[in-house]
Enzyme design. Structure first.
Site, PDB file in Angstrom:
ATOM      1  N   ALA A  48       0.794  -1.231   0.000  1.00 40.48           N
ATOM      2  CA  ALA A  48       0.000   0.000   0.000  1.00 40.48           C
ATOM      3  C   ALA A  48       0.836   1.296   0.000  1.00 40.48           C
ATOM      4  O   ALA A  48       0.650   2.150  -0.874  1.00 40.48           O
ATOM      5  CB  ALA A  48      -0.977  -0.035   1.176  1.00 40.48           C
ATOM      6  N   ASP A 237      -4.122  -2.544   3.903  1.00 43.87           N
ATOM      7  CA  ASP A 237      -4.329  -1.785   2.667  1.00 43.87           C
ATOM      8  C   ASP A 237      -5.359  -0.685   2.862  1.00 43.87           C
ATOM      9  O   ASP A 237      -5.350   0.326   2.167  1.00 43.87           O
ATOM     10  CB  ASP A 237      -4.728  -2.717   1.529  1.00 43.87           C
ATOM     11  CG  ASP A 237      -3.518  -3.525   1.094  1.00 43.87           C
ATOM     12  OD1 ASP A 237      -3.234  -4.560   1.726  1.00 43.87           O
ATOM     13  OD2 ASP A 237      -2.824  -3.085   0.157  1.00 43.87           O
TER      14      ASP A 237
HETATM   15  O1  MRU Z   1      -1.200  -7.263  -3.351  1.00 45.27           O
HETATM   16  P1  MRU Z   1      -0.092  -6.617  -2.564  1.00 45.27           P
HETATM   17  O2  MRU Z   1       1.171  -7.393  -2.561  1.00 45.27           O
HETATM   18  O3  MRU Z   1       0.081  -5.165  -2.952  1.00 45.27           O
HETATM   19  O4  MRU Z   1      -0.649  -6.622  -1.072  1.00 45.27           O
HETATM   20  C1  MRU Z   1       0.162  -6.094  -0.060  1.00 45.27           C
HETATM   21  C2  MRU Z   1      -0.451  -6.224   1.282  1.00 45.27           C
HETATM   22  O5  MRU Z   1      -1.525  -6.708   1.452  1.00 45.27           O
HETATM   23  C3  MRU Z   1       0.318  -5.593   2.405  1.00 45.27           C
HETATM   24  O6  MRU Z   1       0.117  -6.310   3.587  1.00 45.27           O
HETATM   25  C4  MRU Z   1      -0.170  -4.156   2.605  1.00 45.27           C
HETATM   26  O7  MRU Z   1      -0.196  -3.470   1.392  1.00 45.27           O
HETATM   27  C5  MRU Z   1       0.661  -3.419   3.567  1.00 45.27           C
HETATM   28  S1  MRU Z   1       2.293  -3.144   2.956  1.00 45.27           S
HETATM   29  C6  MRU Z   1       3.104  -2.263   4.131  1.00 45.27           C
END
Ligand code: MRU
Length: 353
Positions: A48, A237
């Site tokens: 995110a 997210d």
């Molecule tokens: O699909 P992604 O890899 O973008 O998902 C990432 C996540 O779900 C993380 O846990 C979230 O973005 C937090 S990152 C600090």
């Protein structure tokens, strides 16, 4: 660490290609914001806070590549670019807050020339990226009292420097504890289907010298029951106003099994991931990703032909399973509705309650 997931170098946005890690460390240079939107959608960059900062730099690229001598026309070009970037992924709120922050700066009527506007957009993009790094370091410090010594910690997905801009959120909690001499060992959920845990978190922990074992996602309950786990840390997210949290698919399962075993379950993220305009988790759009992510591994089909697939990229963990939400402004405990409202209105550095 010898890499940074997102770098700005003299008009070029450089991203480490996270699809290739850990087999290959490949950087891709971007000068076109449309290609940046594709990079976010195809997960060259992910996590995110990282996609928020990337989109901010995407706007800086859009401002640079627009050659109009008219400041109003440049603002219109930026609006078009913002729309394209907003359409890249729907769930992580950081994408939208980062774009909105840069666009608010661009709307400043004091910026009367295209060059002044271009400069301001880039400065704001740097501010988005730098604020994430600062927040991460503070989160790590805030979380220290929650991590016993020694500690066995389950972590889901990837929340390290790759997913942020530097340092990490949930992984930053682990990192800070390790840097403060606590004996932490991590059980790393592999995180099907894209294997962010097995590929990326393990890669980062290995470089940091933090002991860890990669486990199948379905093994977390077994480890809680048989070995004892002290806490779970996950990223986020989008945190809704009532504390319901969207995060990588499988987070909900982990939270429920943690609850069943009496293991504290912490959501970790900067306040930029808290969305007070989204009342509950039911209001969060969950991205559905291509079927091939489930049917194929590294280009090889693992399922029979022609089967139906469900591939939500995220799930929502109801607030009742969350022990606390760790932010750079402090640790937020239930009742989340009240305490999130308070922390979101608090000055930076103040603790809620
Ligand atoms: O699909 P992604 O890899 O973008 O998902 C990432 C996540 O779900 C993380 O846990 C979230 O973005 C937090 S990152 C600090």
């Amino acid at each position: 660490m010898t890499y940074r997931a997102i770098e700005w170098d003299n008009g070029v946005l450089r991203l480490i290609d996270q699809r290739k890690l850990p087999a290959e460390t490949l950087y891709i240079d971007y000068t076109d914001y449309r290609a940046v939107a594709v990079a976010i959608r195809e997960m060259v960059v992910r996590g995110a806070p990282a996609i928020g900062a990337t989109a901010a730099y995407g706007l800086a690229l859009a401002a640079r590549s627009s050659t109009t001598p008219d400041v109003a026309a440049l603002r219109r070009d930026l609006e078009i670019a913002a729309g394209v970037l907003r359409g890249s992924r729907p769930t992580a709120v950081n994408l939208f807050t980062a774009i909105n922050q840069v666009m608010a700066r661009a709307a400043d009527t004091g910026l009367t020339t295209p060059d002044a506007l271009r400069e301001a957009v880039l400065t704001e993009a740097h501010a988005v990226a730098d604020a994430e790094v600062q927040a991460n370091r503070q989160i790590g410090l805030n979380a220290l009292p929650l991590v016993p010594d020694p500690a066995t910690i389950i972590h889901h997905c990837n929340t390290g420097a790759l997913a942020t801009v530097d340092y990490g959120t949930a992984l930053g909690v682990i990192r800070a504890a390790h840097e403060h001499g606590k004996r932490v060992q991590v059980l790393v959920d592999e995180t099907r289907p894209r294997l962010q845990g097995a590929r990326l978190t393990s890669w980062e922990l290995k470089q940091l010298g933090i002991p860890h074992r990669v486990i199948a996602d379905g093994a977390s309950g077994h480890f809680m029951r048989t070995e004892g786990v002290d806490l779970c840390v996950v990223g986020c997210d989008r945190v809704a106003a009532n504390g319901d949290t969207a995060n990588k698919i499988g987070t909900y399962n982990l939270a429920v099994v943690a609850h069943e075993n009496g293991v504290p379950f912490y959501v970790v993220g900067p306040t930029t991931t808290i969305d007070m305009n989204t009342p509950t988790g039911d209001d969060i759009e969950i991205e559905e990703r291509p079927a091939e992510e489930v049917t194929h591994i590294r280009g090889q089909q693992i399922t029979p032909d022609g089967i139906d697939v469900g591939n939500p990229a995220f799930d929502v963990t109801p607030a009742r399973y969350i022990t606390a939400i760790i932010t750079e402004r402090g640790i937020v405990y239930p009742p989340f509705e009240e305490n999130l409202r308070e922390i979101m209105h608090a000055d930076q550095g103040r603790q809620p309650g």
